[in-house]
Design an enzyme around this catalytic site. Structure first.
Site, PDB file in Angstrom:
ATOM      1  N   THR A 129       0.883  -1.157   0.000  1.00 29.13           N
ATOM      2  CA  THR A 129       0.000   0.000   0.000  1.00 29.13           C
ATOM      3  C   THR A 129       0.922   1.208   0.000  1.00 29.13           C
ATOM      4  OG1 THR A 129      -0.108   0.118   2.416  1.00 29.13           O
ATOM      5  CG2 THR A 129      -1.831  -1.164   1.338  1.00 29.13           C
ATOM      6  N   HIS A 130       0.538   2.238  -0.707  1.00 28.12           N
ATOM      7  CA  HIS A 130       1.401   3.425  -0.848  1.00 28.12           C
ATOM      8  C   HIS A 130       2.763   3.053  -1.428  1.00 28.12           C
ATOM      9  CE1 HIS A 130      -1.543   5.360   1.866  1.00 28.12           C
ATOM     10  NE2 HIS A 130      -1.475   4.208   2.513  1.00 28.12           N
ATOM     11  N   SER A 135      18.311  -0.359 -25.683  1.00 29.35           N
ATOM     12  CA  SER A 135      18.623   1.039 -25.932  1.00 29.35           C
ATOM     13  C   SER A 135      19.556   1.125 -27.130  1.00 29.35           C
ATOM     14  CB  SER A 135      19.297   1.627 -24.692  1.00 29.35           C
ATOM     15  OG  SER A 135      20.059   2.766 -25.045  1.00 29.35           O
ATOM     16  N   LYS A 137      20.904  -2.482 -21.742  1.00 29.58           N
ATOM     17  CA  LYS A 137      19.508  -2.228 -21.427  1.00 29.58           C
ATOM     18  C   LYS A 137      18.523  -3.141 -22.132  1.00 29.58           C
ATOM     19  CE  LYS A 137      17.814   1.344 -20.118  1.00 29.58           C
ATOM     20  NZ  LYS A 137      17.594   2.602 -19.464  1.00 29.58           N
ATOM     21  N   GLU A 139       5.461   0.362 -20.890  1.00 27.96           N
ATOM     22  CA  GLU A 139       5.458   1.829 -20.853  1.00 27.96           C
ATOM     23  C   GLU A 139       4.465   2.400 -21.843  1.00 27.96           C
ATOM     24  OE1 GLU A 139       9.686   3.631 -20.007  1.00 27.96           O
ATOM     25  OE2 GLU A 139       9.849   2.055 -21.497  1.00 27.96           O
ATOM     26  N   LYS A 144     -16.626   9.719 -35.131  1.00 27.72           N
ATOM     27  CA  LYS A 144     -16.014   8.458 -35.578  1.00 27.72           C
ATOM     28  C   LYS A 144     -14.522   8.359 -35.292  1.00 27.72           C
ATOM     29  CE  LYS A 144     -19.395   8.658 -39.125  1.00 27.72           C
ATOM     30  NZ  LYS A 144     -19.661  10.035 -38.628  1.00 27.72           N
TER      31      LYS A 144
HETATM   32  N1  ARG Z   1     -21.032  12.142 -42.698  1.00 28.89           N
HETATM   33  C1  ARG Z   1     -22.164  12.375 -41.896  1.00 28.89           C
HETATM   34  C2  ARG Z   1     -21.915  11.939 -40.459  1.00 28.89           C
HETATM   35  O1  ARG Z   1     -21.041  11.176 -40.256  1.00 28.89           O
HETATM   36  C3  ARG Z   1     -23.330  11.614 -42.443  1.00 28.89           C
HETATM   37  C4  ARG Z   1     -24.633  12.268 -42.186  1.00 28.89           C
HETATM   38  C5  ARG Z   1     -24.709  13.506 -42.968  1.00 28.89           C
HETATM   39  N2  ARG Z   1     -26.000  14.087 -42.868  1.00 28.89           N
HETATM   40  C6  ARG Z   1     -26.265  15.274 -43.326  1.00 28.89           C
HETATM   41  N3  ARG Z   1     -27.457  15.715 -43.181  1.00 28.89           N
HETATM   42  N4  ARG Z   1     -25.369  16.030 -43.908  1.00 28.89           N
HETATM   43  O2  ARG Z   1     -22.562  12.364 -39.549  1.00 28.89           O
END
Ligand code: ARG
Length: 477
Positions: free
Chosen positions: A156-157, A278, A284, A291, A326
């Protein structure tokens, strides 16, 4: 030719700075498989409700499957000026099959389309991540099973506290990963709702059947509210949280391996799959993989924050900001899976130095709690026992062995000798969930049962992922 503005939009922003700025193909190209499968299901639905004739429906499905083969073969003509994966696919379809291609987007918007693609992508991504976690857990359990008698100081610690076993320590990481596994299962179940049929935001005046598409694509059901369906990115926020916390767990494990392979600890020796040498210092062998696991977690946390900031304050329903969802998801997924796989390889290559661990665990000062508990067994109130043992172990003249303890703490009686007997050190810690070999035996059984219970979800999720592949392979009837 259709453009992102619509089939005959002119003037178009294509080729302008705005067109380049708005384009998302670099990121959303990875969704093509799900986009195509979603379109196959959508076309089937349009045919069933009479919005598409059988001949057109057949041509559309055939064209979509042909596009899939082109993409897999690397011959698909991706066009940046067509903004995103959805428009690239639709334009190519119309090139291939002519006017019927223009009927596919009936009662659909890119808003519900992208939300659908993302949920199918999430499904496959969760499966890949779960498989990686499961394999790593199995490797940790296998190593733990061989180390039930291996003494290790518990900390601990980062100060030596009480002895544990290496098995107990490795299993602690298995349970962290088990919660990560469970979080991914939970969020995938919650996300398994189809948004297709929400249209741009308000459904359609046409007689569509969102439930059909939902079932065809392996969802539990279709959305309840079209505004929510096109704007909901909870599944990505939950996924990024689950990956960020998993990254934190891998980082903490990595930190231990960095410490353990240092000369100061010397609890393990690194093999080649833990890291490189290294370029300057010939002696090393650095724990680079551990890491980097620590370092990558910063990125996963940033990916979560990135999405939450994007979502914060967006008015219903779809806003173009959502396009920024995304990149962080793809990044966190890629980092996580490669980190787990690298850590698993490194574990195979980690040679534990049991003698060093044992020597550190036998530090007599780490016996203080046992002494106090021995006094408790003789009827001494714990607070008083704590005080008396504290005075004893802090005494610079005390040798901290059985004879000196018996002198300093006469109420210990015959227990004094046993407390300093290394053979009894672990076995005594027999409380449930503790480090004694017997308790760890129970724990191993629980861990194996938890791993066995993964199989059901993995196979049902696997079947739902395969469904996508089947939709793209089936011959049109
Ligand atoms: N590329 C857009 C997205 O990933 C798709 C939807 C686009 N819709 C629009 N009304 N321009 O959100």
């Amino acid at each position: 030719m259709p453009t992102p503005d619509g089939p005959s939009a002119a003037p178009s922003y294509v080729g302008t700075g705005a067109g380049r700025f708005l384009g998302s193909l670099d990121v959303d190209r990875a969704l093509f498989r799900y986009d195509l499968a979603g379109s196959v299901a959508h076309a089937e639905m349009l045919e069933r409700v009479g919005l598409l004739g059988p001949a057109d429906a057949r041509r559309i499905r055939g064209g979509l499957r042909q596009i899939r083969r082109e993409i897999d073969a690397g011959t698909f003509p991706w066009r940046d000026e067509l903004e995103d994966v959805h428009t690239n696919v639709e334009v190519r379809l119309t090139e291939m099959i002519g006017p019927p291609g223009g009927r596919l987007h009936t009662a659909r918007s890119r808003n519900d389309q992208v939300a659908l693609d993302e949920r199918l992508y999430l499904r496959a991504s969760v499966l890949r991540t779960l498989e990686a976690i499961d394999a790593f857990q199995r490797a940790l359990v296998a190593r733990a099973a061989a180390e039930r008698e291996t003494l290790l100081p518990g900390y601990t610690h980062l100060q030596r506290a009480q002895p544990v076993s290496l098995a107990h320590h490795l299993l602690a990481h298995v349970w962290r990963l088990e919660r990560d596994f469970g979080r991914l299962v939970d969020l995938e179940r919650r996300a398994n709702v189809s948004p297709l049929g929400a249209g741009a935001l308000a459904g359609s005046t046409l007689p569509i059947d969102p439930e059909y598409v939902a079932r065809r694509l392996g969802f539990d059901r279709a959305f309840d509210n079209s505004l929510d369906a096109v704007s909901d990115r909870d599944m990505f926020a939950e996924l990024l949280f689950a990956l960020a916390l998993l990254g934190v767990h891998l980082s903490a494990l990595g930190e231990e391996w960095v410490l353990w392979t240092s000369a100061e600890f010397g609890f393990a020796r690194a093999g080649p799959r833990l890291g490189s040498g290294s370029s300057l210092m010939p002696q090393k062998r650095n724990a680079d993989v551990a890491e980097l696991a620590r370092g990558k977690s910063g990125r996963s946390i940033a990916d979560l924050v990135s999405l939450l900031v994007t979502l914060k304050g967006l008015p219903l329903a779809y806003d173009r900001d959502l396009q920024e969802d995304k990149a962080p998801v793809a990044d966190a997924l890629a980092q996580t899976v490669t980190t787990i796989e690298a850590m698993r390889g490194a574990l195979d290559d980690l040679a534990f130095d049991r003698d060093r661990m044992r020597a550190a665990a036998l530090d007599p000062a780490a016996r203080a709690t046992d002494l106090a508990e021995a006094l408790v067994r003789q009827g001494v109130p714990f607070r008083e026992a704590h005080e008396r043992v504290g005075r004893y172990v802090r005494d610079p003249h005390a040798t901290l062995d059985a004879a000196s303890a018996a002198r300093a703490l006469p109420d210990l009686g015959p227990d004094a000798a046993r407390i300093f007997d290394p053979a009894e050190l672990l076995g005594r810690r027999a409380s449930p969930g503790g480090p004694s070999p017997a308790a760890v035996g129970d724990q191993l059984a629980h861990a194996r049962a938890a791993l066995a219970a993964h199989a059901d979800f993995l196979s049902s999720l696997g079947r739902r992922v395969e469904l996508i592949e089947e939709l793209l392979q089936e011959e049109a009837t």
